[in-house]
Design a protein around this motif. Structure first.
Motif, PDB file in Angstrom:
ATOM      1  N   SER A   1     -32.790  23.348   9.398  1.00  0.00           N
ATOM      2  CA  SER A   1     -31.672  24.196   9.802  1.00  0.00           C
ATOM      3  C   SER A   1     -30.411  23.576   9.211  1.00  0.00           C
TER       4      SER A   1
ATOM      5  N   ASN B   1     -29.949  21.098  12.717  1.00  0.00           N
ATOM      6  CA  ASN B   1     -30.864  20.233  11.971  1.00  0.00           C
ATOM      7  C   ASN B   1     -30.796  18.801  12.469  1.00  0.00           C
TER       8      ASN B   1
ATOM      9  N   ASN C   1     -35.898  26.754  15.749  1.00  0.00           N
ATOM     10  CA  ASN C   1     -34.962  27.140  14.677  1.00  0.00           C
ATOM     11  C   ASN C   1     -35.068  28.579  14.210  1.00  0.00           C
TER      12      ASN C   1
ATOM     13  N   TYR D   1     -32.023  30.587  13.894  1.00  0.00           N
ATOM     14  CA  TYR D   1     -30.975  30.070  13.010  1.00  0.00           C
ATOM     15  C   TYR D   1     -31.360  30.083  11.539  1.00  0.00           C
TER      16      TYR D   1
ATOM     17  N   PHE E   1     -29.177  29.436   7.942  1.00  0.00           N
ATOM     18  CA  PHE E   1     -29.584  28.437   6.945  1.00  0.00           C
ATOM     19  C   PHE E   1     -29.679  29.077   5.564  1.00  0.00           C
TER      20      PHE E   1
END
Length: 228
Positions: A78, A83, A121, A124, A128
């Motif tokens: 991410s 991340n 993730n 998201y 990214f």
């Protein structure tokens, strides 16, 4: 005995795959590279890595120059604090810096992300991908690798990271996010994906590429699929 046998067999190898355990900080990894160069076989040998790229020996890139091809799969899941959380103790500032360092390596180095799609993730991933496209990288996931976007794979285990564990209402929100915002964004920005214009790719080719729009639709299909 193992290392003696390994070095003896090296002239018969086509690729050496450092699949994890952070080989870039392991001294034996560098000894393997140096031995291949010493034997004069590096120019016929491919190297392949999965790595979070946190640190490496100063002469790594000089060693890589001797090899036929280096495939580097950069483990990033991410951006920003997402991340840093998933891949603690990595820090996003360093992760971002490494992206740009890898993007400026020699032409025999091929770089992709190795992004694990998981419950932590999946919401998201659009951010990214948008961030990655906005960086205008020269070589990271250059078409056809990841269709110019990112390379990804699912986390099936441990089960708490599998997309299928998410509550139904969260799955619905993520599905709507992808369908209403992310897919239209891809339709509008597909030409900005790394190497797409350079390769003369048409919109139809991009949309039908295994890692193009179809791959992101596959994430949602997998998340929502009923267990048999």
């Amino acid at each position: 005995v193992f290392w003696k046998q390994f070095y003896t067999q090296m002239p018969n190898m086509q690729q050496i795959y450092f699949a994890g355990g952070e080989s870039l900080i392991i001294e034996e990894h560098y000894e393997i590279l140096e031995e291949a160069i010493r034997q004069g076989i590096a120019g016929d040998l491919e190297l392949r890595y999965n790595s979070n790229g946190v640190e490496w020996r100063d002469d790594l890139f000089d060693l890589w120059k001797h090899f036929k091809l280096v495939r580097f799969h950069y483990s990033v899941d991410s951006i920003h604090e997402m991340n840093s959380y998933i891949r603690y103790p990595s820090e996003w500032k360093r992760t971002e810096e490494v992206f740009h360092i890898l993007d400026n390596t020699t032409d025999n180095v091929e770089v992709t992300t190795a992004t694990t799609i998981m419950a932590l993730n999946v919401a998201y991933i659009p951010e990214f991908v948008k961030w990655k496209v906005d960086q205008n990288f020269r070589k990271i996931n250059k078409w056809p690798l990841g269709a110019g976007g990112i390379n990804m794979h699912f986390a099936y285990w441990p089960p708490q990271l599998n997309l299928k564990v998410l509550p139904a209402d969260i799955k619905q929100q993520i599905t709507q996010q992808y369908e209403n915002e992310f897919y239209p964004w891809i339709e509008e920005n597909w030409q900005r994906f790394t190497g797409v214009q350079e390769a003369g790719i048409t919109k139809e080719q991009f949309m039908n590429a295994p890692y193009g729009l179809k791959r992101f639709k596959g994430i949602i299909n997998f998340m929502n699929a009923k267990e048999k």
